[in-house]
Design a protein around this motif. Structure first.
Motif, PDB file in Angstrom:
ATOM      1  N   ALA A 107       3.813   4.100   8.727  1.00 15.12           N
ATOM      2  CA  ALA A 107       2.516   3.911  10.552  1.00 15.12           C
ATOM      3  C   ALA A 107       2.766   3.442  11.205  1.00 15.12           C
ATOM      4  CB  ALA A 107       0.844   4.270  10.161  1.00 15.12           C
ATOM      5  N   LEU A 108       2.862   2.311  11.023  1.00 16.96           N
ATOM      6  CA  LEU A 108       2.670   0.630  11.465  1.00 16.96           C
ATOM      7  C   LEU A 108       4.097   0.567  12.183  1.00 16.96           C
ATOM      8  CD1 LEU A 108       1.310  -1.519  12.577  1.00 16.96           C
ATOM      9  CD2 LEU A 108       2.000  -2.945  10.764  1.00 16.96           C
ATOM     10  N   GLU A 109       5.306   0.989  11.545  1.00 19.12           N
ATOM     11  CA  GLU A 109       6.974   0.867  12.319  1.00 19.12           C
ATOM     12  C   GLU A 109       7.094   1.380  13.527  1.00 19.12           C
ATOM     13  OE1 GLU A 109       8.846  -0.218   8.402  1.00 19.12           O
ATOM     14  OE2 GLU A 109       9.103   1.890   8.474  1.00 19.12           O
ATOM     15  N   ARG A 110       6.044   2.853  13.680  1.00 18.24           N
ATOM     16  CA  ARG A 110       5.885   3.981  14.250  1.00 18.24           C
ATOM     17  C   ARG A 110       5.614   3.495  15.451  1.00 18.24           C
ATOM     18  NH1 ARG A 110       5.233   9.560  11.054  1.00 18.24           N
ATOM     19  NH2 ARG A 110       4.917  10.686  13.051  1.00 18.24           N
ATOM     20  N   HIS A 128     -10.619  13.236   7.522  1.00 15.30           N
ATOM     21  CA  HIS A 128      -8.461  13.767   7.439  1.00 15.30           C
ATOM     22  C   HIS A 128      -7.480  13.958   8.297  1.00 15.30           C
ATOM     23  CE1 HIS A 128      -8.240  12.967   2.729  1.00 15.30           C
ATOM     24  NE2 HIS A 128      -9.447  12.624   2.978  1.00 15.30           N
ATOM     25  N   GLY A 129      -7.259  13.102   9.231  1.00 13.47           N
ATOM     26  CA  GLY A 129      -5.978  13.478  10.250  1.00 13.47           C
ATOM     27  C   GLY A 129      -5.208  14.768   9.270  1.00 13.47           C
ATOM     28  N   PRO A 130      -4.222  15.035  10.569  1.00 12.71           N
ATOM     29  CA  PRO A 130      -3.601  16.298   9.937  1.00 12.71           C
ATOM     30  C   PRO A 130      -2.604  15.393   9.615  1.00 12.71           C
ATOM     31  CG  PRO A 130      -2.630  15.647  12.234  1.00 12.71           C
ATOM     32  CD  PRO A 130      -4.169  14.329  11.792  1.00 12.71           C
ATOM     33  N   GLU A 131      -2.063  14.307   9.269  1.00 16.67           N
ATOM     34  CA  GLU A 131      -0.433  14.039   8.603  1.00 16.67           C
ATOM     35  C   GLU A 131      -0.800  12.859   7.855  1.00 16.67           C
ATOM     36  OE1 GLU A 131       2.285  14.066  12.722  1.00 16.67           O
ATOM     37  OE2 GLU A 131       1.073  12.761  11.795  1.00 16.67           O
ATOM     38  N   ALA A 132      -0.221  12.945   6.603  1.00 14.12           N
ATOM     39  CA  ALA A 132       0.082  11.720   5.448  1.00 14.12           C
ATOM     40  C   ALA A 132       1.557  10.760   6.062  1.00 14.12           C
ATOM     41  CB  ALA A 132       0.016  12.539   4.170  1.00 14.12           C
ATOM     42  N   ILE A 133       0.167   9.726   5.859  1.00 12.65           N
ATOM     43  CA  ILE A 133       1.761   8.639   6.375  1.00 12.65           C
ATOM     44  C   ILE A 133       0.967   7.511   5.627  1.00 12.65           C
ATOM     45  CG2 ILE A 133       3.265   7.819   8.046  1.00 12.65           C
ATOM     46  CD1 ILE A 133       2.143   9.993  10.140  1.00 12.65           C
ATOM     47  N   THR A 134       2.131   6.158   5.503  1.00 14.06           N
ATOM     48  CA  THR A 134       2.107   5.295   4.445  1.00 14.06           C
ATOM     49  C   THR A 134       1.643   4.063   5.090  1.00 14.06           C
ATOM     50  OG1 THR A 134       4.109   4.623   5.082  1.00 14.06           O
ATOM     51  CG2 THR A 134       3.856   5.685   2.987  1.00 14.06           C
ATOM     52  N   VAL A 135       1.800   3.304   5.519  1.00 20.62           N
ATOM     53  CA  VAL A 135       0.492   1.473   6.557  1.00 20.62           C
ATOM     54  C   VAL A 135       2.157   1.465   6.869  1.00 20.62           C
ATOM     55  CG1 VAL A 135      -0.479   0.504   6.416  1.00 20.62           C
ATOM     56  CG2 VAL A 135      -1.390   1.533   4.837  1.00 20.62           C
ATOM     57  N   LEU A 192       0.826  -0.449  -0.351  1.00 23.29           N
ATOM     58  CA  LEU A 192      -0.242  -0.331   0.419  1.00 23.29           C
ATOM     59  C   LEU A 192       0.954   1.529   0.180  1.00 23.29           C
ATOM     60  CD1 LEU A 192      -2.848  -0.815   2.280  1.00 23.29           C
ATOM     61  CD2 LEU A 192      -3.002  -0.262   0.168  1.00 23.29           C
ATOM     62  N   PRO A 193       1.335   1.833  -1.410  1.00 28.95           N
ATOM     63  CA  PRO A 193       2.666   2.500  -1.372  1.00 28.95           C
ATOM     64  C   PRO A 193       2.144   4.099  -0.568  1.00 28.95           C
ATOM     65  CG  PRO A 193       1.820   1.621  -3.671  1.00 28.95           C
ATOM     66  CD  PRO A 193       0.850   1.189  -2.741  1.00 28.95           C
ATOM     67  N   ALA A 194       1.030   4.801  -1.178  1.00 33.20           N
ATOM     68  CA  ALA A 194       0.083   6.324  -0.986  1.00 33.20           C
ATOM     69  C   ALA A 194       0.239   5.730   0.669  1.00 33.20           C
ATOM     70  CB  ALA A 194      -0.934   5.758  -1.591  1.00 33.20           C
ATOM     71  N   PRO A 195       0.386   7.249   0.955  1.00 27.63           N
ATOM     72  CA  PRO A 195      -0.216   7.965   2.486  1.00 27.63           C
ATOM     73  C   PRO A 195      -1.070   7.892   2.659  1.00 27.63           C
ATOM     74  CG  PRO A 195       1.205   9.593   1.530  1.00 27.63           C
ATOM     75  CD  PRO A 195       1.097   8.344  -0.342  1.00 27.63           C
ATOM     76  N   TYR A 196      -2.010   7.682   3.979  1.00 23.98           N
ATOM     77  CA  TYR A 196      -3.118   8.447   4.169  1.00 23.98           C
ATOM     78  C   TYR A 196      -3.375   9.128   5.595  1.00 23.98           C
ATOM     79  CZ  TYR A 196      -4.728   3.964   1.274  1.00 23.98           C
ATOM     80  OH  TYR A 196      -4.240   3.239   0.998  1.00 23.98           O
ATOM     81  N   HIS A 197      -4.253  10.131   5.349  1.00 20.59           N
ATOM     82  CA  HIS A 197      -4.036  11.522   6.367  1.00 20.59           C
ATOM     83  C   HIS A 197      -5.097  10.443   7.613  1.00 20.59           C
ATOM     84  CE1 HIS A 197      -3.503  13.692   3.151  1.00 20.59           C
ATOM     85  NE2 HIS A 197      -2.660  14.542   4.085  1.00 20.59           N
ATOM     86  N   TRP A 198      -4.201   9.588   8.285  1.00 16.28           N
ATOM     87  CA  TRP A 198      -4.713   9.253   9.931  1.00 16.28           C
ATOM     88  C   TRP A 198      -5.504  10.138  10.731  1.00 16.28           C
ATOM     89  CZ3 TRP A 198      -3.779   3.487  10.080  1.00 16.28           C
ATOM     90  CH2 TRP A 198      -3.070   2.616   9.111  1.00 16.28           C
TER      91      TRP A 198
END
Ligand SMILES: NC(=O)c1ccc[n+]([C@@H]2O[C@H](COP(=O)([O-])OP(=O)(O)OC[C@H]3O[C@@H](n4cnc5c(N)ncnc54)[C@H](OP(=O)(O)O)[C@@H]3O)[C@@H](O)[C@H]2O)c1
Length: 283
Positions: free
Chosen positions: A203-206, A193-200, A160-166
């Motif tokens: 986000a999971l790594e963090r 949409h949340g404030p930041e765009a992050i790939t899945v 899932l390469p697209a970033p999402y606004h979690w």
């Protein structure tokens, strides 16, 4: 007099924070629950729990009586029935506002995917009811991240390469509560949409770095392998998950949250802040 909101799906991942926020903002909150004991254990004593099922019109009508609004946050096969039954009953029962949790990828060109088809029909039923509505089209909640961790592993299916606004579910809950309080939110379809765009993956790594330090990395099972394993083992959950991830890979993250942010207040919780809150809650 306090207004009463009936929450359908009030025991769910997005329904629980909405129920709590409505209560904190001064609404009386009713929950329609298939398992009242489970709902009570989850939510505590501050909520009126009505036993029932969204597919059972009699229990839905009983729970809806006297309510100002109904919030529909139902997952699974009953979602359309929930929206349809609420839409049919609401005008007669004097419901003043229906809010509904659709999804950010719900649009005509994605109607080929069964979940989207069901959600589009649910949206139509609500829009045609004649009762003022607010339809929410949220992207991915941060609360999804724990669902990728199982048996000591963090695993994605496919790429899932697209970033999402979690967004954080508590921020979404505040928006739903505001929708019941602001005339301007009526008859709107709004993207969340949340404030930041992050790939899945990122986000999971963090998430894992702080909350599961024993997990050393995020692995990704190729889509074809997930499908093969699902077919060989008959694992329906894996089959569904592979289909869902393939769908998300194809459709990305559509929608513009500007209007929602202006009307209802923008989600502000960053991923790091959400992880820190969760760490504190778990300590
Ligand atoms: N989670 C996400 O990533 C996400 C993102 C965007 C949009 N959404 C949408 O948001 C909505 C809620 O999602 P969620 O993640 O909170 O789902 P969830 O955790 O699976 O919760 C679903 C809720 O629906 C209730 N429900 C299902 N069938 C019912 C029935 N026949 N009668 C009464 N209650 C019933 C469940 O009750 P029980 O406790 O009895 O099972 C539960 O409270 C869904 O429409 C979903 O598509 C979710």
């Amino acid at each position: 007099m306090q207004k009463t909101i009936l929450v359908l799906g009030g025991t769910g991942m997005l329904g629980v924070p909405v129920a709590r926020r409505l209560k904190a903002d001064g609404f009386e909150v009713r929950i329609l629950a298939r398992d009242p004991a489970k709902a009570q254990a989850l939510l505590g004593d501050d909520f009126a729990i009505c036993e029932g099922d969204v597919t059972d019109c009699a229990s839905l009508e009983l729970a809806s009586e006297g309510c100002h609004g109904v919030h529909v946050s139902v997952g699974g096969d009953s979602e359309y029935r929930a929206a349809e039954n609420v839409s049919n009953q609401a005008p007669r029962l004097g419901i003043k506002h229906i809010t509904y949790v659709s999804g950010s990828t719900v649009r005509e060109q994605n109607d080929w995917y069964p979940m989207v088809h069901q959600k589009l029909m649910a949206e139509s039923a609500i829009q045609e009811s004649g009762v003022p509505y607010t339809i929410f089209c949220p992207t991915w909640p941060m609360e999804q991240l724990p669902r990728f961790v199982r048996d000591g592993r963090a695993m994605l299916i496919g790429d899932l390469p697209a970033p999402y606004h979690w967004f954080a579910a508590d921020d979404f809950a505040a928006m739903v509560s505001n929708a019941f309080q602001r005339e301007a939110a009526r008859n709107k379809r709004l993207y969340v949409h949340g404030p930041e765009a992050i790939t899945v993956k990122s986000a999971l790594e963090r998430y894992c770095q702080t909350l599961h330090p024993e997990i050393k990395g995020v692995s990704a099972m190729p889509l074809f392998l997930a499908r093969l394993m699902a077919a060989v083992t008959g694992n329906q959950m894996l089959k569904f998950a592979a289909g869902l991830m393939d769908y998300f890979r194809k459709v990305g993250e559509p929608g513009d949250p500007t209007e929602a942010n202006e009307l209802l207040g923008a989600p502000t919780t960053t991923l790091d802040a959400w992880i820190a809150q969760r760490r504190k809650a778990m300590a």
